[in-house]
Design a protein around this motif. Structure first.
Motif, PDB file in Angstrom:
ATOM      1  N   PHE A 169       0.854  -1.189   0.000  1.00  0.00           N
ATOM      2  CA  PHE A 169       0.000   0.000   0.000  1.00  0.00           C
ATOM      3  C   PHE A 169       0.888   1.237   0.000  1.00  0.00           C
ATOM      4  O   PHE A 169       1.740   1.402   0.878  1.00  0.00           O
ATOM      5  CB  PHE A 169      -0.924   0.015   1.219  1.00  0.00           C
ATOM      6  CG  PHE A 169      -2.150   0.854   1.027  1.00  0.00           C
ATOM      7  CD1 PHE A 169      -3.372   0.270   0.731  1.00  0.00           C
ATOM      8  CD2 PHE A 169      -2.094   2.245   1.115  1.00  0.00           C
ATOM      9  CE1 PHE A 169      -4.509   1.038   0.535  1.00  0.00           C
ATOM     10  CE2 PHE A 169      -3.214   3.020   0.919  1.00  0.00           C
ATOM     11  CZ  PHE A 169      -4.434   2.418   0.629  1.00  0.00           C
TER      12      PHE A 169
ATOM     13  N   PHE B 213      -1.655  -1.350  -3.929  1.00  0.00           N
ATOM     14  CA  PHE B 213      -2.759  -0.407  -3.807  1.00  0.00           C
ATOM     15  C   PHE B 213      -2.156   0.971  -3.521  1.00  0.00           C
ATOM     16  O   PHE B 213      -1.143   1.059  -2.823  1.00  0.00           O
ATOM     17  CB  PHE B 213      -3.701  -0.795  -2.669  1.00  0.00           C
ATOM     18  CG  PHE B 213      -4.591  -1.957  -2.992  1.00  0.00           C
ATOM     19  CD1 PHE B 213      -5.928  -1.757  -3.304  1.00  0.00           C
ATOM     20  CD2 PHE B 213      -4.104  -3.252  -3.003  1.00  0.00           C
ATOM     21  CE1 PHE B 213      -6.752  -2.821  -3.620  1.00  0.00           C
ATOM     22  CE2 PHE B 213      -4.904  -4.325  -3.319  1.00  0.00           C
ATOM     23  CZ  PHE B 213      -6.241  -4.113  -3.626  1.00  0.00           C
TER      24      PHE B 213
ATOM     25  N   VAL C 219      -3.646  -1.117  -8.163  1.00  0.00           N
ATOM     26  CA  VAL C 219      -5.018  -0.657  -7.952  1.00  0.00           C
ATOM     27  C   VAL C 219      -4.953   0.746  -7.367  1.00  0.00           C
ATOM     28  O   VAL C 219      -4.538   0.943  -6.226  1.00  0.00           O
ATOM     29  CB  VAL C 219      -5.775  -1.592  -6.978  1.00  0.00           C
ATOM     30  CG1 VAL C 219      -7.216  -1.142  -6.829  1.00  0.00           C
ATOM     31  CG2 VAL C 219      -5.696  -3.039  -7.457  1.00  0.00           C
TER      32      VAL C 219
ATOM     33  N   LEU D 130      -6.646   3.792  -5.836  1.00  0.00           N
ATOM     34  CA  LEU D 130      -7.886   4.109  -5.121  1.00  0.00           C
ATOM     35  C   LEU D 130      -8.179   5.604  -5.074  1.00  0.00           C
ATOM     36  O   LEU D 130      -9.219   6.017  -4.562  1.00  0.00           O
ATOM     37  CB  LEU D 130      -7.804   3.583  -3.685  1.00  0.00           C
ATOM     38  CG  LEU D 130      -7.568   2.085  -3.506  1.00  0.00           C
ATOM     39  CD1 LEU D 130      -7.371   1.747  -2.028  1.00  0.00           C
ATOM     40  CD2 LEU D 130      -8.719   1.270  -4.079  1.00  0.00           C
TER      41      LEU D 130
END
Length: 294
Positions: free
Chosen positions: A6, A61, A89, A91
C-alpha cells in the motif's frame, strides 16, 4: 489472505490499511513521510523501502493526493522494475487524462492497472463500508476482489476503460460540492433570521433531505466544526479542478463551476485550506455579514 503493498498513508490511506490489517491481510506500506509508516507498523504493517519495492509484493494499492503525486511515484523507472504479473489498484481520485496516462504506462510494462476510486470518508474506510467504482481489466479485478471486499460494501464495475471510473468519481464529488454550497446558503439564510442552524439542519434532514451528505455536512456547517477535517478545502478545490478538466475532456459546459471555484479560492484565501471542505460555508457567511454592514 493475500499479501498486498500500500502506497500513500494520508487520512484515507491509513484508514484503509488499518481495515486491511484488521481483516487479516499482510500489508506492506510506503509513504513519503515516516510518521504514518510508524503508526501502521504499530498495527502490524511491514514498512517498505521504496515504491519499486512495493511492486515486488505483486499487488500494489495506492491512495495519493492528486495527479502530480501519482505520476511522480509511478514512473517508468519504477514500473520497468516491476515483476511479471504485477498489478496496481489506484484508489485515489485522479483526472481522466492522468488516469489514461497511468494506465498506458502500466500496460506498456505488462502491469495490470485498475482505477478504483472510493466513495466515503475515512471512518467509512475503517469500517470496510466504502463504495468502490472500478474500471480496467476484468481479470485483474477478479484477482484483487478478496482485498476489495475487505474495504468496501460494494464494487461497481464499469468496464475496461479506466477513465470511466475516474469520471464517475468526479461526478459524485461534483454533487457533493454543490451540496456543500446549498447547505452554506440555506444555513446562512436561517441564521440571519435568528434561527438555530442546528435545529434547521435537523428539520431539513428529517424531511426533504435524508442523505448522509446533508446530515453529516449540515451539522458541521451549523456548528462550524471544521476540524479535524475529513476532507480539506484544498482537496475540494483539487476535485473541482478535476470536474473542470473532465468537462473539457467530454466537451460539456457546467455553468456553476466558476462560482464554485470562487468560493473555494476565497476559503483558501481566508486560510481555511486545511479545514474540512464544508468550511466553504464561511465564505457565504462572510458575504452575508459584509452585505448587512452596508
Amino acid at each position: 489472505m493475500p499479501a498486498v503493498a500500500f502506497v500513500g498513508l494520508g487520512t484515507m490511506g491509513s484508514a484503509t490499511v488499518s481495515r486491511l490489517i484488521e481483516t487479516g491481510h499482510e500489508v506492506h506500506v510506503w509513504n513519503r513521510s515516516p510518521e504514518p509508516v510508524e503508526r501502521m507498523r504499530a498495527l502490524g504493517a511491514i514498512p517498505l523501502g521504496s515504491v519499486a519495492e512495493a511492486f515486488r509484493i505483486g499487488t500494489v494499492f495506492s491512495m495519493v493526493a492528486d495527479d502530480a503525486a501519482a505520476e511522480s511515484l509511478f514512473t517508468d523507472d519504477v514500473l520497468s522494475a516491476a515483476p511479471e504479473g504485477a498489478a496496481h489498484v489506484n484508489l485515489a481520485s485522479l483526472s481522466v487524462a492522468a488516469t489514461r496516462r497511468l494506465a498506458s504506462a502500466h500496460r506498456m510494462r505488462g502491469i495490470d492497472y485498475l482505477a478504483v476510486p472510493v466513495l466515503g470518508r475515512a471512518e467509512v474506510a475503517a469500517a470496510g463500508a466504502l463504495n468502490l467504482v472500478a474500471a480496467g481489466p476484468e481479470q485483474a479485478l477478479k484477482r484483487v476482489e478478496p482485498v476489495l471486499q475487505s474495504i468496501g460494501k460494494r464494487t461497481w464495475y464499469l468496464g475496461d476503460d479506466v477513465a470511466a471510473a475516474s469520471v464517475v468519481k468526479i461526478g459524485v464529488n461534483f454533487n457533493l460540492i454543490h451540496t456543500l454550497q446549498a447547505l452554506a446558503e440555506s444555513v446562512t439564510l436561517v441564521e440571519a433570521a435568528g434561527i438555530d442552524p442546528s435545529v434547521f439542519v435537523d428539520i431539513l434532514t428529517d424531511t426533504a433531505y435524508t442523505g448522509t451528505a446533508y446530515t453529516g455536512y449540515g451539522r458541521l456547517i451549523a456548528e462550524r466544526r471544521y476540524s479535524p477535517p475529513g476532507f480539506t478545502v484544498g482537496l475540494g478545490l483539487k476535485d473541482l479542478s478535476l470536474v473542470e478538466s473532465a468537462a473539457a475532456d467530454y466537451d460539456v459546459v457546467l455553468p456553476t463551476v466558476p462560482t464554485l471555484r470562487t468560493m473555494f479560492e476565497a476559503a483558501i484565501g481566508a486560510e481555511l485550506g486545511d479545514a474540512d471542505w464544508s468550511a466553504i460555508a464561511e465564505v457565504t457567511r462572510g458575504l452575508a455579514a459584509q452585505h448587512s454592514e452596508r
